[in-house]
Design a protein around this motif. Structure first.
Motif, PDB file in Angstrom:
ATOM      1  N   LYS A 121       0.825  -1.213   0.000  1.00 14.81           N
ATOM      2  CA  LYS A 121       0.000   0.000   0.000  1.00 14.81           C
ATOM      3  C   LYS A 121       0.859   1.263   0.000  1.00 14.81           C
ATOM      4  O   LYS A 121       0.443   2.298  -0.546  1.00 14.81           O
ATOM      5  CB  LYS A 121      -0.957   0.000   1.192  1.00 14.81           C
ATOM      6  CG  LYS A 121      -0.303  -0.026   2.550  1.00 14.81           C
ATOM      7  CD  LYS A 121      -1.336  -0.089   3.683  1.00 14.81           C
ATOM      8  CE  LYS A 121      -0.687  -0.222   5.052  1.00 14.81           C
ATOM      9  NZ  LYS A 121       0.254   0.873   5.368  1.00 14.81           N
ATOM     10  N   GLU A 122       2.050   1.190   0.559  1.00 16.79           N
ATOM     11  CA  GLU A 122       2.936   2.355   0.563  1.00 16.79           C
ATOM     12  C   GLU A 122       3.626   2.535  -0.786  1.00 16.79           C
ATOM     13  O   GLU A 122       3.883   3.669  -1.212  1.00 16.79           O
ATOM     14  CB  GLU A 122       3.969   2.232   1.681  1.00 16.79           C
ATOM     15  CG  GLU A 122       3.372   2.186   3.072  1.00 16.79           C
ATOM     16  CD  GLU A 122       2.495   3.404   3.356  1.00 16.79           C
ATOM     17  OE1 GLU A 122       3.043   4.518   3.447  1.00 16.79           O
ATOM     18  OE2 GLU A 122       1.261   3.236   3.483  1.00 16.79           O
ATOM     19  N   ILE A 123       3.918   1.441  -1.473  1.00 18.46           N
ATOM     20  CA  ILE A 123       4.539   1.534  -2.788  1.00 18.46           C
ATOM     21  C   ILE A 123       3.564   2.154  -3.788  1.00 18.46           C
ATOM     22  O   ILE A 123       3.961   2.930  -4.666  1.00 18.46           O
ATOM     23  CB  ILE A 123       5.007   0.145  -3.273  1.00 18.46           C
ATOM     24  CG1 ILE A 123       6.084  -0.400  -2.337  1.00 18.46           C
ATOM     25  CG2 ILE A 123       5.524   0.216  -4.708  1.00 18.46           C
ATOM     26  CD1 ILE A 123       7.300   0.510  -2.177  1.00 18.46           C
ATOM     27  N   ILE A 124       2.281   1.860  -3.655  1.00 20.17           N
ATOM     28  CA  ILE A 124       1.276   2.489  -4.512  1.00 20.17           C
ATOM     29  C   ILE A 124       1.281   3.999  -4.316  1.00 20.17           C
ATOM     30  O   ILE A 124       1.143   4.771  -5.275  1.00 20.17           O
ATOM     31  CB  ILE A 124      -0.122   1.904  -4.219  1.00 20.17           C
ATOM     32  CG1 ILE A 124      -0.195   0.455  -4.704  1.00 20.17           C
ATOM     33  CG2 ILE A 124      -1.222   2.741  -4.880  1.00 20.17           C
ATOM     34  CD1 ILE A 124      -1.460  -0.266  -4.300  1.00 20.17           C
ATOM     35  N   ARG A 125       1.462   4.448  -3.085  1.00 21.25           N
ATOM     36  CA  ARG A 125       1.544   5.883  -2.816  1.00 21.25           C
ATOM     37  C   ARG A 125       2.857   6.461  -3.326  1.00 21.25           C
ATOM     38  O   ARG A 125       2.899   7.600  -3.805  1.00 21.25           O
ATOM     39  CB  ARG A 125       1.415   6.150  -1.323  1.00 21.25           C
ATOM     40  CG  ARG A 125       0.049   5.783  -0.737  1.00 21.25           C
ATOM     41  CD  ARG A 125       0.017   5.999   0.765  1.00 21.25           C
ATOM     42  NE  ARG A 125       0.340   7.364   1.097  1.00 21.25           N
ATOM     43  CZ  ARG A 125       1.185   7.731   2.057  1.00 21.25           C
ATOM     44  NH1 ARG A 125       1.830   6.812   2.779  1.00 21.25           N
ATOM     45  NH2 ARG A 125       1.425   9.006   2.306  1.00 21.25           N
ATOM     46  N   LEU A 126       3.927   5.696  -3.203  1.00 21.53           N
ATOM     47  CA  LEU A 126       5.245   6.174  -3.622  1.00 21.53           C
ATOM     48  C   LEU A 126       5.327   6.313  -5.136  1.00 21.53           C
ATOM     49  O   LEU A 126       5.825   7.317  -5.656  1.00 21.53           O
ATOM     50  CB  LEU A 126       6.320   5.196  -3.115  1.00 21.53           C
ATOM     51  CG  LEU A 126       7.778   5.564  -3.346  1.00 21.53           C
ATOM     52  CD1 LEU A 126       8.146   6.849  -2.620  1.00 21.53           C
ATOM     53  CD2 LEU A 126       8.681   4.410  -2.869  1.00 21.53           C
ATOM     54  N   PHE A 127       4.813   5.305  -5.847  1.00 24.79           N
ATOM     55  CA  PHE A 127       4.840   5.312  -7.313  1.00 24.79           C
ATOM     56  C   PHE A 127       3.473   4.870  -7.840  1.00 24.79           C
ATOM     57  O   PHE A 127       3.301   3.713  -8.237  1.00 24.79           O
ATOM     58  CB  PHE A 127       5.934   4.383  -7.837  1.00 24.79           C
ATOM     59  CG  PHE A 127       7.327   4.867  -7.590  1.00 24.79           C
ATOM     60  CD1 PHE A 127       7.792   6.024  -8.204  1.00 24.79           C
ATOM     61  CD2 PHE A 127       8.185   4.171  -6.745  1.00 24.79           C
ATOM     62  CE1 PHE A 127       9.087   6.482  -7.971  1.00 24.79           C
ATOM     63  CE2 PHE A 127       9.473   4.613  -6.516  1.00 24.79           C
ATOM     64  CZ  PHE A 127       9.926   5.780  -7.139  1.00 24.79           C
ATOM     65  N   PRO A 128       2.491   5.774  -7.841  1.00 23.92           N
ATOM     66  CA  PRO A 128       1.147   5.386  -8.287  1.00 23.92           C
ATOM     67  C   PRO A 128       1.067   4.970  -9.751  1.00 23.92           C
ATOM     68  O   PRO A 128       0.106   4.303 -10.148  1.00 23.92           O
ATOM     69  CB  PRO A 128       0.311   6.652  -8.026  1.00 23.92           C
ATOM     70  CG  PRO A 128       1.295   7.761  -7.931  1.00 23.92           C
ATOM     71  CD  PRO A 128       2.551   7.172  -7.381  1.00 23.92           C
ATOM     72  N   ASP A 129       2.077   5.341 -10.538  1.00 20.34           N
ATOM     73  CA  ASP A 129       2.073   5.013 -11.962  1.00 20.34           C
ATOM     74  C   ASP A 129       2.930   3.796 -12.285  1.00 20.34           C
ATOM     75  O   ASP A 129       3.142   3.475 -13.458  1.00 20.34           O
ATOM     76  CB  ASP A 129       2.573   6.206 -12.774  1.00 20.34           C
ATOM     77  CG  ASP A 129       3.989   6.642 -12.390  1.00 20.34           C
ATOM     78  OD1 ASP A 129       4.395   6.360 -11.228  1.00 20.34           O
ATOM     79  OD2 ASP A 129       4.680   7.242 -13.220  1.00 20.34           O
ATOM     80  N   LYS A 130       3.430   3.092 -11.251  1.00 22.86           N
ATOM     81  CA  LYS A 130       4.306   1.949 -11.486  1.00 22.86           C
ATOM     82  C   LYS A 130       3.802   0.742 -10.725  1.00 22.86           C
ATOM     83  O   LYS A 130       3.043   0.864  -9.766  1.00 22.86           O
ATOM     84  CB  LYS A 130       5.745   2.269 -11.073  1.00 22.86           C
ATOM     85  CG  LYS A 130       6.368   3.469 -11.794  1.00 22.86           C
ATOM     86  CD  LYS A 130       7.789   3.721 -11.336  1.00 22.86           C
ATOM     87  CE  LYS A 130       8.362   5.008 -11.913  1.00 22.86           C
ATOM     88  NZ  LYS A 130       8.441   4.979 -13.379  1.00 22.86           N
ATOM     89  N   GLN A 131       4.257  -0.429 -11.140  1.00 24.81           N
ATOM     90  CA  GLN A 131       3.906  -1.674 -10.461  1.00 24.81           C
ATOM     91  C   GLN A 131       5.166  -2.514 -10.266  1.00 24.81           C
ATOM     92  O   GLN A 131       6.167  -2.341 -10.966  1.00 24.81           O
ATOM     93  CB  GLN A 131       2.890  -2.472 -11.291  1.00 24.81           C
ATOM     94  CG  GLN A 131       1.536  -1.805 -11.425  1.00 24.81           C
ATOM     95  CD  GLN A 131       0.563  -2.649 -12.226  1.00 24.81           C
ATOM     96  OE1 GLN A 131       0.952  -3.453 -13.073  1.00 24.81           O
ATOM     97  NE2 GLN A 131      -0.724  -2.486 -11.954  1.00 24.81           N
TER      98      GLN A 131
END
Length: 218
Positions: A121-131
């Motif tokens: 959930k924090e990675i989504i906030r850190l890079f919302p345009d990446k997976q």
């Protein structure tokens, strides 16, 4: 259409990262949320000693602790993060970490067990345009020092799942590596901590050296 210039802050920080990248220093990232960011206290010093002896690095064995909102993170081209539990970044920490990673920094997160649901959930906030992208066994991070033809090695069993090296890329550069279901850090710890056999510790240290060499030579 003319190319838009990078924000002045990122340009300045980019120069800072570039200027200190030769220092080959590593810092431990302290995070909020209650997770044990301080886990495996002997792991990084042992890995650093192994790298200095085997791949010619000159990293200090005195590993500093830095916080994600601090400008201090820009002094270190390599940040390491580990633990078992919850991970929380506030907005200021997210912005600072993103600036650090986009301007040349690198973050290795080694799951000591149980981090992934909180980290996702924090990675989504850190890079919302990446997976997350899983690194294939042919990625050079698995052969920069010692070849691992099957990819990330399994060091400790938790739920019997296969180990995965998950990455976030920016402009084809690996900026964040998450080693999952492997537990490299346990293998870096001093022998008496987990009583791992020498061949298991050697695999963990070799893979750690691969990561360090890859980051400092790419």
């Amino acid at each position: 259409m003319p190319k838009i210039a990078a924000p002045h802050f990122l340009v300045v920080i980019g120069f800072l990262i570039a200027s200190i990248s030769q220092a080959q220093e590593i810092a431990l990232l302290k995070y909020d949320g209650g997770g044990d960011w301080y886990a495996n206290p002997t792991a990084l010093p042992n890995l650093v000693r192994y790298c200095n002896s085997n791949i010619g690095t000159t990293i200090s064995t005195k590993i500093p602790t830095v916080e994600p909102q601090s400008i201090d993170i820009f002094q270190y081209p390599f940040l390491h993060m580990t633990g078992h539990g919850n991970v929380v970044f506030n907005d200021a920490q997210i912005e600072n970490l993103r600036s650090y990673l986009l301007s040349g920094g690198f973050l290795h997160i080694d799951d000591n067990y149980g981090m992934k649901p909180y980290l996702d959930k924090e990675i989504i906030r850190l890079f919302p345009d990446k997976q997350w992208k899983e690194l294939s066994a042919s990625h050079p991070i698995f052969s920069s020092y010692v070849k691992f033809p099957q990819g990330l090695p399994k060091i400790h069993e938790h739920e019997g799942n296969r180990p995965q090296a998950l990455g976030i890329f920016h402009e084809n550069r690996l900026v964040l590596l998450f080693t999952f279901e492997s537990d490299l850090g346990d293998g870096w710890e001093s022998p008496e901590v987990h009583n791992d056999p020498p061949n298991v510790r050697r695999k963990a240290l070799d893979m750690g050296a691969n990561i360090v060499k890859y980051v400092f030579t790419n």
